[in-house]
Enzyme design. Structure first.
Site, mmCIF file in Angstrom:
data_model
loop_
_atom_site.group_PDB
_atom_site.id
_atom_site.type_symbol
_atom_site.label_atom_id
_atom_site.label_comp_id
_atom_site.label_asym_id
_atom_site.label_seq_id
_atom_site.Cartn_x
_atom_site.Cartn_y
_atom_site.Cartn_z
ATOM 1 N N HIS A 192 40.183 52.610 45.832
ATOM 2 C CA HIS A 192 39.618 51.993 45.119
ATOM 3 C C HIS A 192 38.690 52.112 46.102
ATOM 4 O O HIS A 192 37.461 51.369 45.746
ATOM 5 C CB HIS A 192 40.529 50.975 44.671
ATOM 6 N N ASP B 37 40.320 57.599 35.605
ATOM 7 C CA ASP B 37 39.947 56.173 36.569
ATOM 8 C C ASP B 37 38.723 56.075 36.303
ATOM 9 O O ASP B 37 38.346 57.148 36.050
ATOM 10 C CB ASP B 37 41.164 56.800 37.305
#
Length: 370
Positions: A187, A260
């Site tokens: 992330h 993702d």
């Protein structure tokens, strides 16, 4: 719906999995959905207030989109618990794995979560985590995994998958080819995973090899694997060697492959959303995920459409992805029926999970979106 019934714009839209802002079906969301016509919408904590609001929002989205959408969220348990306002605390996967009755506990919790999801209108759960990890806090996974032993992960993930499929909710195995050895959270940054090809195949890939027939959807992750990708640094999500050559051809995976979130820190954001989307599609992904920015969603959609019209994208390649998506929707997206007792279903799910032991999640949710 057969591919022949979709316009070119609708076919491109079927590549997109998108997040959005707000808790109601306001005009900005209506306009975005009308333009992109995405394959899937994804709800985050920012979109969830209570059961009635969630059902109303999902019903509204279903009423706008001609092609029934995947309606997804991350409901792993532990720190990643989107339905906390509705179901309360949910034990983490690693905590369930530590129990003597681990498989039964996973099956019970997964079944309760899936029943709640189905009642609320969701048909996809972006779980389970198939990464191999202990309580490592450096890799962004930690207690989200079932453990570091691939055989244990296979066994417990099977229970999770079977419970969801039985309830009519599509599970998503993530994050291919595996983030457990990362020394950084995707992330925020692009981790380098230096495992050999042989070790990756025997360890991290074992859950995908053994469970591929139970996985309708696989999510690709954003780490860099030199043993698989060579010297050119970049996330595996954008690598044809990982997505098309390894997952699709060598492992013979026949389901949907979705990225993702392409807005995460591991993906070079200076390239622009259109370039990211094109790279991910060229690598072999069927689904392109953008979870936060409406501007990026529009840029990516328009970029793919323009590339197709210019001949930079093979229409046959687009057709293969759209047919896979249409086939899964036709088989697995059962017609929604209003539950006769939605409050009762949610309460039974909450009690079933609570009976496993209320374990307060420790640490931050790395998947949260503001």
């Amino acid at each position: 719906m057969p591919i022949g019934g979709l316009s070119l714009e609708e076919q491109v839209g079927q590549l997109f999995w998108i997040g959005f802002q707000g808790t109601t079906l306001g005009e900005p969301l209506r306009t975005l959905l009308d333009r992109v016509r995405p394959a899937a919408i994804i709800l985050f904590a920012r979109n969830i207030e209570n059961a009635e609001q969630v059902r109303s929002l999902i019903d509204g989205v279903n009423g706008i989109l001609r092609v029934p959408p995947f309606v997804a969220l991350d409901q792993e348990g532990g720190r990643v618990n989107r339905l906390k306002p509705i179901l309360g605390p949910v034990p983490a996967s690693l905590d369930l794995a530590a129990r003597r009755d681990a498989a039964a506990a996973v099956r019970r919790q997964a079944g309760a979560m899936a029943a709640a999801l189905r009642t609320l209108g969701f048909n996809v759960n972006l779980a389970p985590v198939l990464d191999l990890s202990d309580r490592d806090t450096q890799n962004g996974i930690g207690d989200r995994a079932f453990g570091a032993d691939p055989r244990v992960v296979c066994s417990l993930a099977r229970a999770f998958l079977e419970a969801h499929l039985k309830a009519g909710v599509l599970p998503v195995g993530k994050h291919f080819p595996g983030l457990g050895s990362a020394q950084g959270d995707t992330h925020l940054t692009l981790p380098v995973i230096a495992k050999s090809r042989a070790r990756l195949y025997d360890e991290d890939l074992l859950p995908y090899r053994r469970l591929r027939r139970l996985l309708p959807i696989v999510m690709t992750g954003h780490a860099f694997y030199p043993a698989l990708q060579g010297r050119r640094r970049g996330p595996a999500t954008l690598s044809r060697a990982v997505v098309e050559d390894l997952l699709r051809r060598r492992l013979r995976y026949r389901g949907i492959i979705v990225t993702d979130d392409l807005e995460m820190g591991a993906v070079e954001q200076r390239q622009g959303a259109a370039a990211q989307a094109l790279a991910a599609f060229s690598a072999g992904n069927d689904g392109l995920m953008f979870c936060g920015s409406e501007e990026k969603i529009r840029e990516a959609y328009e970029g793919i459409l323009a590339a197709l019209l210019r001949g930079e994208i093979d229409a046959k390649r687009l057709g293969r992805s759209v047919r896979r998506i249409a086939a899964l929707k036709a088989v697995r997206l059962m017609k929604r029926r209003a539950s006769r007792d939605p409050a009762g279903v949610l309460e039974r799910s909450r009690r079933s999970i609570a009976a496993l032991g209320r374990v307060e999640a420790s640490g931050l949710d790395p998947t949260a979106r503001l």
